[in-house]
Design a protein around this motif. Structure first.
Motif, PDB file in Angstrom:
ATOM      1  N   VAL A  20       0.850  -1.185   0.000  1.00  0.00           N
ATOM      2  CA  VAL A  20       0.000   0.000   0.000  1.00  0.00           C
ATOM      3  C   VAL A  20       0.883   1.232   0.000  1.00  0.00           C
ATOM      4  O   VAL A  20       1.826   1.348   0.787  1.00  0.00           O
ATOM      5  N   CYS A  21       0.572   2.165  -0.898  1.00  0.00           N
ATOM      6  CA  CYS A  21       1.245   3.464  -0.938  1.00  0.00           C
ATOM      7  C   CYS A  21       0.278   4.519  -0.412  1.00  0.00           C
ATOM      8  O   CYS A  21      -0.819   4.206   0.044  1.00  0.00           O
ATOM      9  N   SER A  22       0.667   5.777  -0.491  1.00  0.00           N
ATOM     10  CA  SER A  22      -0.165   6.839   0.075  1.00  0.00           C
ATOM     11  C   SER A  22      -1.473   7.009  -0.672  1.00  0.00           C
ATOM     12  O   SER A  22      -2.504   7.329  -0.087  1.00  0.00           O
ATOM     13  N   GLN A  23      -1.420   6.742  -2.035  1.00  0.00           N
ATOM     14  CA  GLN A  23      -2.629   6.956  -2.844  1.00  0.00           C
ATOM     15  C   GLN A  23      -2.992   5.743  -3.696  1.00  0.00           C
ATOM     16  O   GLN A  23      -3.955   5.780  -4.443  1.00  0.00           O
ATOM     17  N   HIS A  24      -2.171   4.653  -3.594  1.00  0.00           N
ATOM     18  CA  HIS A  24      -2.388   3.513  -4.470  1.00  0.00           C
ATOM     19  C   HIS A  24      -2.234   2.215  -3.703  1.00  0.00           C
ATOM     20  O   HIS A  24      -1.631   2.182  -2.634  1.00  0.00           O
ATOM     21  N   ILE A  25      -2.737   1.171  -4.318  1.00  0.00           N
ATOM     22  CA  ILE A  25      -2.495  -0.193  -3.863  1.00  0.00           C
ATOM     23  C   ILE A  25      -1.828  -0.937  -5.007  1.00  0.00           C
ATOM     24  O   ILE A  25      -2.285  -0.883  -6.166  1.00  0.00           O
ATOM     25  N   ILE A  26      -0.705  -1.611  -4.706  1.00  0.00           N
ATOM     26  CA  ILE A  26       0.042  -2.353  -5.710  1.00  0.00           C
ATOM     27  C   ILE A  26      -0.237  -3.828  -5.502  1.00  0.00           C
ATOM     28  O   ILE A  26       0.032  -4.371  -4.421  1.00  0.00           O
ATOM     29  N   GLN A  34       0.114  -4.558 -10.790  1.00  0.00           N
ATOM     30  CA  GLN A  34      -0.953  -3.628 -11.129  1.00  0.00           C
ATOM     31  C   GLN A  34      -1.023  -2.538 -10.076  1.00  0.00           C
ATOM     32  O   GLN A  34      -0.955  -2.808  -8.874  1.00  0.00           O
ATOM     33  N   CYS A  35      -1.187  -1.297 -10.569  1.00  0.00           N
ATOM     34  CA  CYS A  35      -1.310  -0.125  -9.664  1.00  0.00           C
ATOM     35  C   CYS A  35      -2.760   0.318  -9.696  1.00  0.00           C
ATOM     36  O   CYS A  35      -3.253   0.771 -10.743  1.00  0.00           O
ATOM     37  N   GLU A  43      -4.520   2.093 -12.783  1.00  0.00           N
ATOM     38  CA  GLU A  43      -3.844   3.214 -13.449  1.00  0.00           C
ATOM     39  C   GLU A  43      -2.652   2.738 -14.270  1.00  0.00           C
ATOM     40  O   GLU A  43      -2.371   3.287 -15.341  1.00  0.00           O
ATOM     41  N   LYS A  44      -1.905   1.734 -13.756  1.00  0.00           N
ATOM     42  CA  LYS A  44      -0.727   1.270 -14.476  1.00  0.00           C
ATOM     43  C   LYS A  44      -0.595  -0.217 -14.286  1.00  0.00           C
ATOM     44  O   LYS A  44      -1.155  -0.793 -13.349  1.00  0.00           O
TER      45      LYS A  44
END
Length: 824
Positions: A20-26, A34-35, A43-44
């Motif tokens: 988990v990032c600040s605005q995304h889940i990988i 997948q982002c 998104e990516k």
């Protein structure tokens, strides 16, 4: 793995790994990354050449974080969330299990499938070092050169190229921040505090003070900080030493460092001189002196030794080749001794010079008892002034043993007694007072005052009495009596009043000026003692649920008390309690007329609420009883002198209403005893009267021939009749004398001549042998078969059986508390 992101609807994603990032889940699935945004929008997407084994977020701006990705084919990639292209950092020959990047992004730590921790320089791709037995690794986020890895049940901490420091720990390391290591064990995440002392000392061994300071900032003990500060100071790294000493707030060394920095600003650059100052501060004086000498600063070494009063080392350092320095050293030593900056040495110098008083003053002011006793033992006993000063200092220092030894050496017995008294060593003080009777007042008076201060009033009274301070003894007893009355301890109050009366008798005997006053007080206190002694039984009967007295005894006690309360009522004695007890016992014994009288008297008094209902009920019910008293009770009030039957209550007091002869009561049951007091005619002394009574020859008894038996218990006198018959009263001169001298409205005492005394039997006479200035009192028993015992101390009369029972219960006289085995 199945994860759901809940917004308005729930969606299902399949993945192998997730971060988990600040605005995304990988999400990771096999070779694909997948982002996704938090709204489940993809998104990516990145597709790798091999299976993905490990993902870690390495930080970055929000929405632009970086990821480290380890592949099964050994490739290590760096991916930014906002960049569709992956950057290859390194290619290993084995699969990647775990990896982490240092805070400066210059070093990469990798754990491969062979459980080996490999550390690479990212810029040069050079392998810096490797360590075995690793399953996870993490760099310290606050220190570039520190990492930790776990494996085989151990936690390994490595700083730079130093050996690994190990400690037992289960789980996988996932993070390392300062002195905290975050460890995942099964499903539990824990933070472990790890002291950084070991890596800090590794840097210290290499003299890497700045790096050691960085490690210490992560968390070490105060002792570790002090070691770092000391090592840096000795290594002349003043900046690091200053920071370390600030940590432990050591102002002394901070002043030294500040002084050295000021000197360096002024142009000094001799590191050996600086190191000499450091050694001097650390107490390494000889090392400091060698460095001072090597740098050509001998005066500093000499000043150091003299300031420390190390004159012997100073003399060795100066030697005999430099007279100027030698004279300077001697001058400093003399000045120091004069100003007493080192008082022990100054005292020793004064002793060497024979100035004992000055030496004793210095030693005494500083409390050096060991030096002081040495001086006192060496002094001659004729040197009284220094010995007295030594003793005074011992007394001040609470060394009473040394002070006692010194006073004994001087032969000053008065000071020795005063010392023991001040120290409360009473046994030693009493021992000296026995040997030196003139010092008795110095012991017993303070002892009595000390006893009184500690609430031991009875002992204090005896001590005042022994010291001859009769007035103080009386004051203590008066206070005791007042307290006993205030606390409703009437038995104690009676005892204290009896002691007061005897104390007044002693004063009257020793002082002619106070004789009349003391005799008057003696009579008052004797009366009060008996009243409080009697009221104790009434108070216990009214206040306690049970009573040890028989109804007849309580009846007699109440009548005795009321007959003697014709004047003022003493403090604490309640007429209500007395009349209430009398009313109840009168009803029990059939004295209904007296009971009715008691209830009527109670109506005139202020009655406590607890008695109100019982008194009102008793006052009503007694009216149903006959208006007369039991004949048996009335017959018991017959006067043994004139045979007049007296009322149960007499407003004139405890005397016969006809002949005014005072009744003599048993001090236990308070029944009237068959005794008549008689007096000696003019010219007949006590000793002569006793001799005349003792001359009586026993009469031959009629009938069986049995006779009177005289028994004694200790000092008590007992008269009993064994199977005999009473002598004919018409042949008794005393009986004739007693009948002839009965008067009218005034009491006429029975006075006997020598002839009457000679006719008396010693077994029929009881004598109260009062000490001077009182006269002896004589009593004749008219019923010799009634056994009577008299206490030889308080002269109270008892029925013998009652007295023996009370003595067995209390092992002392029930009135004056004299132990039965104590000599009179």
């Amino acid at each position: 793995m199945h994860y759901r992101i809940k917004e308005k609807i729930c969606r299902k994603f399949e993945c192998n790994l997730l971060v988990v990032c600040s605005q995304h889940i990988i999400l990771c699935q096999e070779k694909r990354l997948q982002c996704l945004s938090f709204t489940s929008v993809k998104e990516k997407e990145w597709l790798m050449e091999s299976l993905i084994r490990y993902i870690k977020v390495i930080g970055g701006p929000p929405g632009r974080e970086g990821l480290l990705v380890g592949l099964k084919n050994g490739a290590i990639l760096k991916i930014f969330v906002d960049n569709p292209f992956a950057i290859t950092l390194l290619k290993l020959s084995t699969s990647v299990r775990c990896l982490d990047m240092s805070t400066s992004r210059n070093k990469l730590a990798v754990v491969d499938e062979h459980n080996t921790c490999l550390v690479y320089d990212i810029n040069t791709k050079e392998l810096l070092f490797q360590e075995p037995n690793a399953n996870s690794v993490a760099w310290n986020t606050q220190c570039e050169d520190m990492l930790c890895f776990s494996g085989s049940g151990y936690l390994n901490i490595k700083a730079s190229n130093f050996p690994v420091h190990q400690q037992k720990l289960q789980g996988f390391v996932v993070g390392y921040n300062g002195s905290k290591i975050f460890c995942l064990h099964v499903y539990s995440m824990s933070a472990v505090e790890v002291p950084q002392s070991a890596p800090m000392y590794q840097y210290l061994e290499r003299k890497m003070f700045k790096e050691a300071y960085q490690i210490a900032c992560l968390g070490v003990t105060d002792n570790d900080w002090r070691d770092l500060a000391t090592e840096a100071l000795e290594g002349l790294d003043f900046d690091t030493a200053k920071k370390a000493f600030i940590r432990i707030r050591d102002l002394r060394y901070l002043e030294l460092i500040n002084s050295i920095e000021e000197r360096k600003k002024r142009g000094e650059s001799d590191n050996e001189l600086f190191l000499a100052d450091v050694h001097a501060y650390q107490g390494k004086f000889h090392d400091a002196a060698k460095l001072y000498k090597r740098t050509g600063h001998q005066p500093r070494a000499l000043s150091m030794y003299t300031d420390l009063r190390m004159f012997e080392y100073a003399k060795e350092f100066v030697g005999s080749t430099d007279p100027k320095n030698t004279r300077m050293l001697m001058a400093k030593q003399a000045d120091w001794a004069k100003s007493s900056k080192e008082p022990r040495a100054a005292a020793e110098m004064y002793l060497s010079a024979g100035e004992h008083l000055k030496a004793i003053d210095i030693i005494g002011e500083h409390g050096w008892a060991d030096m002081l006793i040495d001086i006192a033992r060496k002094l001659d006993k004729a040197e009284r002034e220094p010995l007295a000063k030594c003793a005074a200092y011992f007394k001040q220092l609470q060394h009473h043993g040394y002070a006692s030894e010194t006073y004994a050496k001087m032969g000053d017995q008065q000071a020795l007694v005063q010392l023991h008294v001040d120290a409360r060593h009473w046994d030693e003080a009493f021992s000296l007072a026995e040997k030196h009777t003139q010092l008795k007042d110095l012991v017993y008076v303070p002892y009595a005052q000390w006893l009184a201060e500690n609430d031991r009033f009875e002992e204090a009274q005896k001590a005042f009495h022994k010291a001859g301070r009769q007035n103080e003894a009386v004051k203590v007893l008066e206070q005791l009596t007042h307290n006993a009355v205030g606390e409703s301890r009437f038995n104690d109050a009676g005892y204290y009043y009896w002691m007061l009366s005897m104390q007044c008798l002693d004063i009257a005997r020793d002082s002619e000026e106070q004789e009349a006053e003391m005799r008057r007080k003696f009579e008052v206190f004797q009366r009060l003692a008996e009243l409080y002694h009697v009221y104790h039984s009434i108070q216990r009967y009214t206040d306690e649920p049970f009573s040890s007295h028989m109804p007849e005894t309580l009846f007699n006690i109440c009548r005795f008390l009321l007959n003697n309360l014709t004047k003022d009522v003493p403090l604490g004695i309640s007429k209500v309690n007395t009349l209430y007890a009398l009313a109840k016992q009168s009803r029990k014994l059939g004295a209904f007329k007296l009971a009715r009288y008691s209830y009527e008297k109670l109506q005139e008094l202020h009655i406590p609420s607890r008695f109100q209902e019982a008194i009102e009920l008793g006052s009503l019910t007694v009216r149903s009883k006959p208006f007369h008293d039991s004949e048996d009770l009335i017959e018991d009030m017959m006067c043994y002198r004139c045979s007049t039957t007296n009322p149960l209550l007499n407003s004139q007091g405890s005397i016969c209403i006809n002949c005014k002869q005072p009744f003599i009561y048993s001090s236990s049951s308070y029944e009237v005893l068959p005794l008549v007091q008689f007096y000696l005619e003019e010219g007949v002394g006590d000793e002569e009267a006793v001799c005349l009574i003792d001359l009586e020859v026993p009469h031959t008894e009629k009938g069986s021939g049995a006779g009177w038996q005289d028994r004694s218990a200790g000092e008590s006198q007992t008269m009993t009749l064994e199977n005999g018959t009473e002598e004919d009263p018409e042949d008794d001169p005393f009986t004739a004398k007693m009948s002839f001298e009965q008067g009218g409205s005034h009491f006429v005492p029975v006075r006997v001549s020598r002839a009457v005394l000679r006719s008396m039997s010693r077994r029929d006479v009881l004598i109260k042998r009062w000490p001077l200035p009182l006269q002896w009192e004589y009593f004749r028993s008219l019923l010799p078969d009634v056994s009577i015992t008299m206490c030889p101390t308080c002269f109270k009369m008892f029925h013998s059986e009652d007295y023996e029972l009370l003595v067995l219960q209390h092992n002392c006289c029930p009135y004056c508390r004299r132990p039965i085995d104590e000599p009179n």
